[in-house]
Design an enzyme around this catalytic site. Sequence first.
Site, PDB file in Angstrom:
ATOM      1  CG  HIS A   9      -0.266   0.207   2.519  1.00 10.45           C
ATOM      2  ND1 HIS A   9       0.351  -0.824   3.187  1.00 10.45           N
ATOM      3  CD2 HIS A   9      -0.100   1.310   3.288  1.00 10.45           C
ATOM      4  CE1 HIS A   9       0.864  -0.368   4.326  1.00 10.45           C
ATOM      5  NE2 HIS A   9       0.604   0.924   4.408  1.00 10.45           N
ATOM      6  CG  HIS A  17       0.129   5.805   4.111  1.00 13.29           C
ATOM      7  ND1 HIS A  17      -0.968   5.919   4.934  1.00 13.29           N
ATOM      8  CD2 HIS A  17       0.648   4.587   4.344  1.00 13.29           C
ATOM      9  CE1 HIS A  17      -1.101   4.812   5.643  1.00 13.29           C
ATOM     10  NE2 HIS A  17      -0.130   3.978   5.292  1.00 13.29           N
ATOM     11  CE1 TYR A  41       0.570   5.227  10.884  1.00  9.86           C
ATOM     12  CE2 TYR A  41      -0.275   6.332   8.922  1.00  9.86           C
ATOM     13  CZ  TYR A  41      -0.179   5.208   9.733  1.00  9.86           C
ATOM     14  OH  TYR A  41      -0.837   4.067   9.377  1.00  9.86           O
ATOM     15  CD  GLN A  43       3.117   3.613   6.578  1.00 10.69           C
ATOM     16  OE1 GLN A  43       2.751   2.598   6.025  1.00 10.69           O
ATOM     17  NE2 GLN A  43       2.693   3.959   7.776  1.00 10.69           N
TER      18      GLN A  43
END
Length: 142
Positions: A68, A70, A134, A138
């Site tokens: 994934h 972000h 944040y 990752q």
Amino acid sequence: MSPRWRANPDVRAGRHVVYSLHAHLVFVTKYRRDVFTGEMLVRCEEIMREVCADFEVELREFNGEHDHVHLLVHYPPKVALSKLVNSLKGVSARLLRKEYAPHVHKYLWGGHFWSGSYFAGSVGGAPLTVLKQYIEQQQRPI
């Protein structure tokens, strides 16, 4: 301009609007397959920055893991997030499948790259620095 005015990079102005719109977007690969390598994430970020520029959107932060990505975007009110997301996913899927065909084919088939769904969250409750931190943390593949 008023002497009380202080320039704030998070506040942008258009002809008839002053705004500060940020969204946290998360895109997951189809079947949550571990497709991404570090090199692919670098290329994915380049592609998404180009798409954002076409929409007059600023990609503030980008990172991801094996399955994934972000994104933190700063966008004008004239941009519909759904249209931006469709373009980001469509263009990146097409180019990543083309440029990394042998690798991607091991994990995905049938012309798919991204899951049909995505996460979009408005940002403002938590400080942007917390969200940026944040995303930076990752576990990017090597």
